[in-house]
Design a protein around this motif. Structure first.
Motif, PDB file in Angstrom:
ATOM      1  N   TYR A 148      16.430  30.260  -0.378  1.00 58.65           N
ATOM      2  CA  TYR A 148      15.145  29.641  -0.047  1.00 58.65           C
ATOM      3  C   TYR A 148      14.034  30.251  -0.881  1.00 58.65           C
ATOM      4  O   TYR A 148      14.123  31.380  -1.333  1.00 58.65           O
ATOM      5  N   SER A 149      12.975  29.472  -1.075  1.00 59.86           N
ATOM      6  CA  SER A 149      11.722  29.998  -1.596  1.00 59.86           C
ATOM      7  C   SER A 149      10.588  29.317  -0.829  1.00 59.86           C
ATOM      8  O   SER A 149      10.829  28.382  -0.060  1.00 59.86           O
ATOM      9  N   VAL A 150       9.375  29.821  -1.016  1.00 57.82           N
ATOM     10  CA  VAL A 150       8.233  29.268  -0.294  1.00 57.82           C
ATOM     11  C   VAL A 150       7.041  29.170  -1.235  1.00 57.82           C
ATOM     12  O   VAL A 150       7.005  29.799  -2.298  1.00 57.82           O
ATOM     13  N   SER A 151       6.083  28.375  -0.786  1.00 60.72           N
ATOM     14  CA  SER A 151       4.844  28.215  -1.549  1.00 60.72           C
ATOM     15  C   SER A 151       3.696  28.105  -0.572  1.00 60.72           C
ATOM     16  O   SER A 151       3.770  27.361   0.408  1.00 60.72           O
ATOM     17  N   ARG A 152       2.619  28.850  -0.870  1.00 66.67           N
ATOM     18  CA  ARG A 152       1.398  28.732  -0.060  1.00 66.67           C
ATOM     19  C   ARG A 152       0.209  28.727  -1.008  1.00 66.67           C
ATOM     20  O   ARG A 152      -0.384  29.757  -1.301  1.00 66.67           O
ATOM     21  N   GLU A 153      -0.133  27.541  -1.440  1.00 61.78           N
ATOM     22  CA  GLU A 153      -1.251  27.348  -2.367  1.00 61.78           C
ATOM     23  C   GLU A 153      -2.573  27.160  -1.622  1.00 61.78           C
ATOM     24  O   GLU A 153      -3.644  27.435  -2.161  1.00 61.78           O
ATOM     25  N   LYS A 154      -2.506  26.673  -0.399  1.00 58.71           N
ATOM     26  CA  LYS A 154      -3.688  26.502   0.437  1.00 58.71           C
ATOM     27  C   LYS A 154      -3.419  27.145   1.786  1.00 58.71           C
ATOM     28  O   LYS A 154      -2.278  27.212   2.240  1.00 58.71           O
ATOM     29  N   LYS A 155      -4.469  27.598   2.432  1.00 63.02           N
ATOM     30  CA  LYS A 155      -4.313  28.360   3.667  1.00 63.02           C
ATOM     31  C   LYS A 155      -3.614  27.547   4.744  1.00 63.02           C
ATOM     32  O   LYS A 155      -2.834  28.088   5.534  1.00 63.02           O
ATOM     33  N   GLU A 156      -3.866  26.263   4.791  1.00 64.56           N
ATOM     34  CA  GLU A 156      -3.337  25.455   5.891  1.00 64.56           C
ATOM     35  C   GLU A 156      -1.905  24.962   5.669  1.00 64.56           C
ATOM     36  O   GLU A 156      -1.305  24.431   6.587  1.00 64.56           O
ATOM     37  N   ARG A 157      -1.373  25.146   4.482  1.00 69.54           N
ATOM     38  CA  ARG A 157      -0.083  24.542   4.153  1.00 69.54           C
ATOM     39  C   ARG A 157       0.914  25.592   3.682  1.00 69.54           C
ATOM     40  O   ARG A 157       0.608  26.419   2.826  1.00 69.54           O
ATOM     41  N   PHE A 158       2.131  25.486   4.231  1.00 67.95           N
ATOM     42  CA  PHE A 158       3.189  26.440   3.878  1.00 67.95           C
ATOM     43  C   PHE A 158       4.468  25.644   3.692  1.00 67.95           C
ATOM     44  O   PHE A 158       4.944  25.006   4.634  1.00 67.95           O
ATOM     45  N   SER A 159       5.013  25.684   2.483  1.00 67.68           N
ATOM     46  CA  SER A 159       6.171  24.870   2.152  1.00 67.68           C
ATOM     47  C   SER A 159       7.415  25.731   2.020  1.00 67.68           C
ATOM     48  O   SER A 159       7.366  26.822   1.443  1.00 67.68           O
ATOM     49  N   LEU A 160       8.504  25.223   2.533  1.00 63.23           N
ATOM     50  CA  LEU A 160       9.811  25.864   2.374  1.00 63.23           C
ATOM     51  C   LEU A 160      10.613  25.032   1.388  1.00 63.23           C
ATOM     52  O   LEU A 160      10.683  23.805   1.519  1.00 63.23           O
ATOM     53  N   ILE A 161      11.224  25.697   0.416  1.00 63.32           N
ATOM     54  CA  ILE A 161      11.936  25.002  -0.653  1.00 63.32           C
ATOM     55  C   ILE A 161      13.382  25.467  -0.679  1.00 63.32           C
ATOM     56  O   ILE A 161      13.658  26.683  -0.691  1.00 63.32           O
ATOM     57  N   LEU A 162      14.283  24.492  -0.639  1.00 63.32           N
ATOM     58  CA  LEU A 162      15.697  24.774  -0.856  1.00 63.32           C
ATOM     59  C   LEU A 162      15.983  24.332  -2.289  1.00 63.32           C
ATOM     60  O   LEU A 162      15.975  23.142  -2.589  1.00 63.32           O
ATOM     61  N   GLU A 163      16.195  25.289  -3.180  1.00 63.68           N
ATOM     62  CA  GLU A 163      16.316  24.973  -4.610  1.00 63.68           C
ATOM     63  C   GLU A 163      17.523  24.093  -4.898  1.00 63.68           C
ATOM     64  O   GLU A 163      17.454  23.188  -5.718  1.00 63.68           O
ATOM     65  N   SER A 164      18.625  24.358  -4.223  1.00 59.01           N
ATOM     66  CA  SER A 164      19.854  23.578  -4.392  1.00 59.01           C
ATOM     67  C   SER A 164      20.562  23.567  -3.042  1.00 59.01           C
ATOM     68  O   SER A 164      21.287  24.502  -2.706  1.00 59.01           O
TER      69      SER A 164
END
Lengths: 119, 111
Positions: free
Chosen positions: B64-80
């Motif tokens: 897994y990886s994650v991204s938080r570019e804005k305070k209100e949004r948090f994304s979880l990423i499954l690369e494969s």
């Protein structure tokens, strides 16, 4: 590392009766919070009750109360006058008290207890 | 009332796909979390974030990886995506001194 253990995978109770769900935890911290969360079939996690470790008085919320034994690291949930709507998975959780900085707000969960209410 | 919203209730993805799970909170909380829930294992922390662009690994970050570019949004990423990532995913948010508030969950099936 902190751990939380719920030893009862499933419990059942007759409607209107009282049931107690068990939880033990392990921590070297002295200041922390303990929680019980309810997860009904809709899957939304709902906070039921919260206890601060520095408070000796057991928390109470309507029909829900806890028995907090800090020395024994035990935190049980008592549900009085059980209702059909109480049927759910119940999770015990631990969080150390925030001193600021990273990771202070992480919740550590137990494995859950599935509570069934028999009409 | 605090609202934590996950973009999907149910997702079906194929093995090897890149998968994005989105979570938005509306209470200006600085902390956001991704948990995974499996029967008999309870909830396990994948990643959390305590500020924009800041992230920390939880107990099971592999795959897994994650991204938080804005305070209100948090994304979880499954690369494969893999079949062992089939699970219920729960997003949560909190602020110092508050409780932890959860979204409604996303049930992901990887086939």
């Amino acid at each position: 590392a902190q751990t939380v253990t719920q030893s009862q995978p499933e419990m059942s109770v007759q409607e209107a009766e009282t049931v107690t769900l068990s939880c033990t935890y392990d921590t070297s911290e002295s200041d922390y919070y303990l929680f019980w969360y309810k997860q009904p079939p809709s899957r939304q996690m709902i906070l039921v009750i919260r206890q601060e470790a520095y408070k000796q008085q057991n928390a109470t919320e309507n029909r829900f109360s806890v028995n907090f034994q800090k020395a024994a690291k035990s935190f049980s949930l008592k549900i009085s006058d059980s209702q059909l709507g109480d049927a759910a998975m119940y999770f015990c959780a631990y969080r150390r008290r925030s001193r600021g900085g990273q990771g202070a707000q992480k919740l550590v969960f137990g494995q859950g207890t599935r509570l069934t209410i028999n009409p | 009332d605090v609202k934590v919203t996950q973009s999907s209730r149910y997702l079906v993805k194929r093995t090897g796909e890149k998968v994005f799970l989105e979570c938005v909170q509306d209470m200006d909380h600085e902390n956001m979390f991704w948990y995974r829930q499996d029967p008999g294992l309870g909830l396990r922390l994948i990643y959390f974030s305590y500020d924009v662009k800041m992230k920390e690994k939880g107990d099971i970050p592999e795959g897994y990886s994650v991204s938080r570019e804005k305070k209100e949004r948090f994304s979880l990423i499954l690369e494969s995506a893999s079949t062992n990532q089939t699970s219920m995913y729960l997003c949560a948010s909190s602020s110092t001194g508050t409780g932890v508030f959860f979204g409604q969950g996303t049930r992901l099936t990887v086939v």
